[in-house]
Each structure stands twice: as structure tokens, then as C-alpha cells.
Design a protein around this motif. Sequence first.
Motif, PDB file in Angstrom:
ATOM      1  N   GLU A   9       0.758  -1.246   0.004  1.00  0.00           N
ATOM      2  CA  GLU A   9       0.013   0.049  -0.191  1.00  0.00           C
ATOM      3  C   GLU A   9       1.053   1.183   0.001  1.00  0.00           C
ATOM      4  OE1 GLU A   9      -3.869  -0.840   2.381  1.00  0.00           O
ATOM      5  OE2 GLU A   9      -2.121  -1.606   3.575  1.00  0.00           O
ATOM      6  N   LYS A  10       0.219   2.432  -0.512  1.00  0.00           N
ATOM      7  CA  LYS A  10       1.063   3.639  -0.624  1.00  0.00           C
ATOM      8  C   LYS A  10      -0.012   4.704  -0.268  1.00  0.00           C
ATOM      9  CE  LYS A  10       4.193   6.593  -3.382  1.00  0.00           C
ATOM     10  NZ  LYS A  10       4.925   6.591  -4.726  1.00  0.00           N
ATOM     11  N   ASP A  11       0.268   5.415   0.551  1.00  0.00           N
ATOM     12  CA  ASP A  11      -0.853   6.504   0.839  1.00  0.00           C
ATOM     13  C   ASP A  11      -0.118   7.702   1.673  1.00  0.00           C
ATOM     14  OD1 ASP A  11      -0.678   5.517   3.506  1.00  0.00           O
ATOM     15  OD2 ASP A  11      -2.585   4.386   3.305  1.00  0.00           O
ATOM     16  N   ASP A  12      -0.829   8.437   2.516  1.00  0.00           N
ATOM     17  CA  ASP A  12      -0.179   9.513   3.254  1.00  0.00           C
ATOM     18  C   ASP A  12       0.598   8.888   4.408  1.00  0.00           C
ATOM     19  OD1 ASP A  12      -1.366  11.223   1.623  1.00  0.00           O
ATOM     20  OD2 ASP A  12      -3.146  11.421   3.137  1.00  0.00           O
ATOM     21  N   GLN A  13       0.445   7.712   4.863  1.00  0.00           N
ATOM     22  CA  GLN A  13       1.292   7.118   5.690  1.00  0.00           C
ATOM     23  C   GLN A  13       2.597   6.611   5.290  1.00  0.00           C
ATOM     24  OE1 GLN A  13      -1.170   4.593   8.300  1.00  0.00           O
ATOM     25  NE2 GLN A  13      -2.842   5.625   7.896  1.00  0.00           N
ATOM     26  N   GLY A  14       2.686   6.405   3.807  1.00  0.00           N
ATOM     27  CA  GLY A  14       3.883   5.968   3.322  1.00  0.00           C
ATOM     28  C   GLY A  14       3.720   4.703   2.538  1.00  0.00           C
ATOM     29  N   ALA A  48       9.850  -4.358  -5.504  1.00  0.00           N
ATOM     30  CA  ALA A  48       8.522  -4.338  -5.088  1.00  0.00           C
ATOM     31  C   ALA A  48       8.312  -4.499  -3.541  1.00  0.00           C
ATOM     32  CB  ALA A  48       7.498  -5.057  -5.695  1.00  0.00           C
ATOM     33  N   ILE A  49       8.652  -5.136  -2.840  1.00  0.00           N
ATOM     34  CA  ILE A  49       8.329  -5.342  -1.296  1.00  0.00           C
ATOM     35  C   ILE A  49       8.991  -4.243  -0.614  1.00  0.00           C
ATOM     36  CG2 ILE A  49       8.775  -6.815   0.343  1.00  0.00           C
ATOM     37  CD1 ILE A  49       8.252  -9.305  -0.994  1.00  0.00           C
ATOM     38  N   THR A  50      10.209  -3.820  -0.948  1.00  0.00           N
ATOM     39  CA  THR A  50      10.941  -3.057  -0.246  1.00  0.00           C
ATOM     40  C   THR A  50      10.741  -1.715  -0.629  1.00  0.00           C
ATOM     41  OG1 THR A  50      12.869  -3.123  -1.687  1.00  0.00           O
ATOM     42  CG2 THR A  50      12.792  -4.557   0.050  1.00  0.00           C
ATOM     43  N   GLY A  51      10.109  -1.321  -1.915  1.00  0.00           N
ATOM     44  CA  GLY A  51      10.020   0.006  -2.333  1.00  0.00           C
ATOM     45  C   GLY A  51      11.192   0.664  -2.707  1.00  0.00           C
ATOM     46  N   LYS A  58       0.650   0.606  -9.534  1.00  0.00           N
ATOM     47  CA  LYS A  58      -0.669   0.458  -9.112  1.00  0.00           C
ATOM     48  C   LYS A  58      -0.781   0.168  -7.748  1.00  0.00           C
ATOM     49  CE  LYS A  58      -5.402  -0.798 -10.920  1.00  0.00           C
ATOM     50  NZ  LYS A  58      -6.003  -1.611 -11.871  1.00  0.00           N
ATOM     51  N   PHE A  59      -1.767   0.965  -6.614  1.00  0.00           N
ATOM     52  CA  PHE A  59      -1.935   0.516  -5.470  1.00  0.00           C
ATOM     53  C   PHE A  59      -3.231   0.235  -5.236  1.00  0.00           C
ATOM     54  CE2 PHE A  59       1.955   2.709  -5.755  1.00  0.00           C
ATOM     55  CZ  PHE A  59       3.047   1.854  -5.159  1.00  0.00           C
ATOM     56  N   PRO A  60      -3.822  -0.643  -4.132  1.00  0.00           N
ATOM     57  CA  PRO A  60      -2.868  -1.453  -3.473  1.00  0.00           C
ATOM     58  C   PRO A  60      -2.379  -2.604  -4.480  1.00  0.00           C
ATOM     59  CG  PRO A  60      -5.028  -1.685  -2.912  1.00  0.00           C
ATOM     60  CD  PRO A  60      -5.084  -0.694  -3.650  1.00  0.00           C
ATOM     61  N   MET A  61      -1.355  -3.297  -4.166  1.00  0.00           N
ATOM     62  CA  MET A  61      -0.896  -4.409  -5.070  1.00  0.00           C
ATOM     63  C   MET A  61      -0.344  -5.367  -4.199  1.00  0.00           C
ATOM     64  SD  MET A  61      -0.053  -5.502  -8.149  1.00  0.00           S
ATOM     65  CE  MET A  61      -0.767  -3.814  -9.026  1.00  0.00           C
ATOM     66  N   VAL A  62      -0.707  -6.715  -5.052  1.00  0.00           N
ATOM     67  CA  VAL A  62      -0.002  -7.820  -4.497  1.00  0.00           C
ATOM     68  C   VAL A  62       1.214  -8.177  -5.513  1.00  0.00           C
ATOM     69  CG1 VAL A  62      -0.529 -10.366  -4.121  1.00  0.00           C
ATOM     70  CG2 VAL A  62      -2.195  -8.873  -3.554  1.00  0.00           C
ATOM     71  N   PRO A  63       2.231  -8.163  -4.840  1.00  0.00           N
ATOM     72  CA  PRO A  63       3.528  -8.593  -5.680  1.00  0.00           C
ATOM     73  C   PRO A  63       3.658 -10.136  -6.033  1.00  0.00           C
ATOM     74  CG  PRO A  63       4.066  -8.661  -3.200  1.00  0.00           C
ATOM     75  CD  PRO A  63       2.758  -8.033  -3.434  1.00  0.00           C
TER      76      PRO A  63
END
Length: 328
Positions: A9-14, A48-51, A58-63
Amino acid sequence: MTFRAILIEKDDQGYRAGLQNLDDSALPEGNVTVRVAYSTLNYKDGLAITGKSPVVRKFPMVPGVDLVGTVEDSSDPDWRVGDQVVLNGWGVGETHWGGLAQRARLKGEWLVPLPEAFTPEQAMAIGTAGYTAMLCVMALERHGVRPDQGEVVVTGAAGGVGSVAVALLAKLGYTVAAVTGRPQESDYLKGLGASTVLDRAELSAPGKPLGKERWAGAVDTVGSHTLANVCAQTKYRGTVAACGLAGGMDFPSTVAPFILRGVTLAGIDSVMCPRAERLLAWQRLAKDLDPTKLAAITHTIGLSQALDAGAQVLAGQVRGRVVVDVNA
């Protein structure tokens, strides 16, 4: 129904990746639903997992760029309930939910049948890395590189692509020089069939536009100065199959190897590779890869362990292939 998955996930929380229980209604669009048995961890999955790199678009994403499993539901005429299937690439884990989950919904055109020669776990021991290695070998053959022409060098040889490439080339009769930054892996690489093991320091520093002709062909997983030096030391009319960027995306070379020695630089893309070539690659793997070598190349972990293992893959701390049992 619910299933376990790694969700990014990627949002305001990072940016964050974690193991979650998801509902079937969350699955993306597709005409085939697969009960996943195994996935893998590739370099791209680690990113992907570490960013560490913007792999996920595209988020959210299952790697998870790989999966093997059993068809549970299908409106695609090519696939029936109960079929065992393999998926590699096609943007899964980047733009479409991927294999690090117990269930996946996909496009039928992305799937290939599980070869009878392999168990599901063995198919993921091969995964995108092994399938890419086979594409590299096929490119060398297509450009006329033969075992009697001299050594073939494999860079990043202790990694996933490199390990399978060494095993394939050795079984096909080539003399293989394996390049690694981990000298402790020399016995491992010789066990896969390498005749010589070279320190990556020989190739990783800036080099000359042309060097002594050493290799009839090459499989390069590293890029940057390593790829430039490999090209500069490839024999007249030899071929270099380039498929990776573990050392960088740059290519600090000159045209000298190509216009003075007729060297071919063959780019290998496994993600969008046409289905006909995928099927051929898997057929060749079933024929030309010694299944007994897979045990030496592979170790298996559970889904929850994949989160930490992603960083280890990027750090070059993992030998060979990592198979993920998504139900463990």
C-alpha cells in the motif's frame, strides 16, 4: 471466501508491505481464477516489497511475478477447472495482482500449462529466473553460438538467472565461466557445471573499449561496467544475451565491439515475451534442465517470510532461487 496475501500500500502514511487476509471480492478482473500453490522471490519482487525502486505502478498491489496453481474457475475456453498452470510476467505484481497470495485472478492468455516433467514446486524453482535463463540460451543458439567455439561467461552466476543459466549451458555441452562476487559459492557453481569461477572484480570496474577476446558468448544479469567489459572481451561474431540490471541500468560502452568484431548484443525481455516463445522455453526447460540440479539451486520459505527475504535478495545474500509456499 478469504485468502492470505502480501499487500503493498502507498498513501499519506507512506509505502508499506504486509501480510493480510483479503476477501475474494477484492481480486482484480480476469477470466481465470487460480488457487495458488507456490510463488517465488525474484529481484523485481524484492524491489516491489522494499519500495527500493518504483516497480509497482498501481496500489494496492499484491507482488509476485510468478505463480503456479490450479484453475478454480474459468470463462476462457483454453482453460478448465482442475488445469495446472504457470504464470511468468505480463505485469503481474506491477499493474495486476500477482502470485504472493493464495488466490489470483488473471487473463487466460497469460497462462501456460505446467510441464509434466516438473512438480509445481519445481516449476517455481525455475520461475521467471529460469525461464529467462532459457530465453538467453535460446538467443545464443539462434545467433550461432556453439559449444565448440569456446567458453560462455555467465555474470551474477550465483543468483537465480545465473544459476539456471550455468546448469543449462553445462548440460548442453558448453564450457561455462561463472562470475560471482561471492567466492564462497565456487563449489556450488562448479556443482552446477561451471568449469571456472571468476571474481566479479575482474569485470565490474571501468575497462577498455576492446579487450582480449575471451568468450564465444555470454549471459549477463548485471549491466553497467560488467556488461560493457563482457562485450569488449567477446570473440569475433560472438553474442551477449543481456537480461538484468543488478549492477545498474547504465551501459558505459562504445560501438567498438559491435563494428570491429561483429558482436551481437541480444536484449532478453521475459515480461511481455510472446506466448509461442514462452511455450518453447518451457518445453526446452523440461528437456534440457536436469531436475536434480533444482534442489541445489532452491530453498523454500513461507509467505510471511517473503517480506524479510525481499531485502535479502536485493542485498545479494540469497543463493539461487527462493520458492514461496503461499499456504505455509
